[in-house]
Design an enzyme around this catalytic site. Structure first.
Site, short mmCIF file in Angstrom:
data_model
loop_
_atom_site.label_atom_id
_atom_site.label_comp_id
_atom_site.label_asym_id
_atom_site.label_seq_id
_atom_site.Cartn_x
_atom_site.Cartn_y
_atom_site.Cartn_z
CD GLU A 103 8.06 68.06 105.30
OE1 GLU A 103 7.93 66.90 105.72
OE2 GLU A 103 7.14 68.70 104.80
NE ARG A 133 -4.30 63.08 101.71
CZ ARG A 133 -3.15 63.67 102.00
NH1 ARG A 133 -2.32 64.02 101.05
NH2 ARG A 133 -2.83 63.91 103.25
CG ASN A 163 3.68 69.71 111.36
OD1 ASN A 163 2.53 70.11 111.15
ND2 ASN A 163 4.26 68.80 110.60
NE ARG A 167 3.37 70.95 107.08
CZ ARG A 167 2.66 69.85 106.95
NH1 ARG A 167 2.37 69.11 107.98
NH2 ARG A 167 2.24 69.47 105.76
CG HIS A 217 4.40 67.11 100.48
ND1 HIS A 217 3.81 66.21 99.62
CD2 HIS A 217 4.03 66.73 101.73
CE1 HIS A 217 3.13 65.32 100.32
NE2 HIS A 217 3.24 65.62 101.61
#
Ligand code: AMP
Length: 396
Positions: free
Chosen positions: A383, A240, A7, A90, A179
């Protein structure tokens, strides 16, 4: 087969080596400060975490350092690189081109590159990681697993924005969602734990971490999700903003003399729970501050919960019902009070939390009462394992 999961970010890189037969993690770690100086963290299964300063002017040196650690005579977990059967990468944005994971070849590399425009901070870094692995492990099959792919099943009513349609036609401006690997993994696990067929369930997945998104998964397909063209939309996150009136950008930009780029930076890095509280983007810091009476920290936590409650309601409406709600990621897995507060506003749906079962962190289990109409679950996301499974499926 051993699968290396990568990743790759712009200055960091997370990795795990996973045995696909046992699904056990043989080793995992992180490269940080790539392009600055370089720091490798390496932890073999059952062993101590090691940290070493290694020069990493580019991602190639970083990946080289990972491969050297994995094959190191003392603490390595494999004898040679020939024991790495495949690499799973990823990749953040697959645009409309990628509805599922794909084998990496010249053609798919070009198609990933064409999505750079949609994720200028993430996709170029992902591509650099892929190229570095290709250079160091020629001939090893590699797979790209996209954050957006799972959500490509969304219908047009869910992904179309209320702006001139030509922007979609010309620039592909639409909701994509992110996601996806986590929403897919957690929704499947939810069906398995509940013991009902995945393709007959209405599931809402709440992936609540520093970045946070909620998805509606109807009969095994993502039908809506809270993040949009970029990961800025939706929930109030660590830094965010999530949803807001778009006119705020012009209004505040003019008042503060900030350019569009600067406003983008404010909304991505200085907003969310950090912006509201002025304390921290981290849920733990906010809980600690709220306990000492910091009102803005409490407000940030309350605003976070309120937005989650609203999205769950919206997605129950979008699917005309809900069978299960799953909480995952850092906050979803660990914040007991958040889960309790959110569920206490969902009694209209027939949600009944079992407070004792909810009193747990990071453990896979049903946390609703036996007579709850909607099952509520805590499902730690994984993940990396999901990427390893996808990779295996494509290289087998
Ligand atoms: P993630 O992005 O999934 O790593 O999640 C990061 C968020 O999870 C941060 O806001 C953390 O404060 C929160 N988090 C992680 N561990 C805990 C914990 N034990 N208790 C409460 N929040 C936690």
């Amino acid at each position: 087969m051993n699968i290396l999961v990568i990743n790759c970010g712009s200055s960091s890189l997370k990795y795990q080596l996973i045995n696909s037969e046992t699904e056990g993690v043989l080793a995992k770690g992180l490269c940080e400060r790539i392009g600055i100086d370089g720091m490798l963290t390496y932890q073999p299964e059952g062993g101590e975490k090691e940290k070493s300063e290694i020069a990493m002017p580019t991602h190639t040196e970083a990946i080289n350092a990972v491969l050297a650690a994995l094959t190191n005579e003392k603490s390595g977990v494999i004898k040679s690189l020939s024991e790495v059967g495949a690499v799973g990468h990823r990749v953040v944005h697959g645009g409309e081109k990628f509805t599922s994971s794909c084998l990496i070849n010249d053609e798919s590399m070009k198609a990933i590159e064409e999505c750079n425009d949609l994720a200028p901070l993430h996709n170029p870094a992902n591509l650099i990681g892929i190229r570095a692995c290709q250079e160091l492990m020629p001939g090893v099959p590699m797979v790209a697993v996209f954050d957006t792919a799972f959500h490509q099943t969304m219908p047009d009513v869910a992904y179309t924005y209320g702006i001139p349609y030509e922007y979609y036609e010309k620039y592909k401006v639409r909701r994509y969602g992110f996601h996806g690997t986590s929403h897919s993994y957690v929704s499947k696990r939810t069906a398995e734990i509940v013991g009902k067929p995945y393709d007959q369930m209405k599931i809402i997945v709440c992936h609540l971490g520093n970045g946070a998104s909620i998805s509606a998964v109807n009969c095994g397909k993502s039908v809506d999700t809270s993040m949009g063209l970029t990961p800025l939309e939706g929930l109030v996150m660590g830094t965010r903003s999530g949803d807001l009136d778009p006119a705020i950008i012009d209004f505040v930009g003019k008042k503060e003399g900030l350019s569009l780029d600067e406003m983008n930076e404010v909304l991505n890095k200085k907003s969310g729970m950090l912006g509201i509280s002025g304390v921290s983007s981290d849920g733990r810091d906010l809980e600690a501050a709220a306990e000492t009476g910091n009102k803005r920290a409490q407000l940030a936590l309350d605003v976070f919960d309120y937005r989650v409650i609203k999205y769950i309601g919206a997605y129950a409406a979008a699917m005309n019902g809900v069978d299960a709600i799953a909480f995952t990621a850092g906050i979803g897995e660990n914040n007991i009070k958040m889960r309790k507060d959110v569920c206490s506003s969902l009694t209209y749906l027939g949600v009944k939390l079992d407070e004792e079962k909810n009193n747990v962190r990071g453990e896979e289990r049903i946390i609703s009462a036996d007579d709850s109409k909607v099952q509520v679950l805590l499902v730690p996301t994984n993940e990396e394992l999901a990427i390893a499974r996808e990779t295996l499926a494509l290289v087998k």
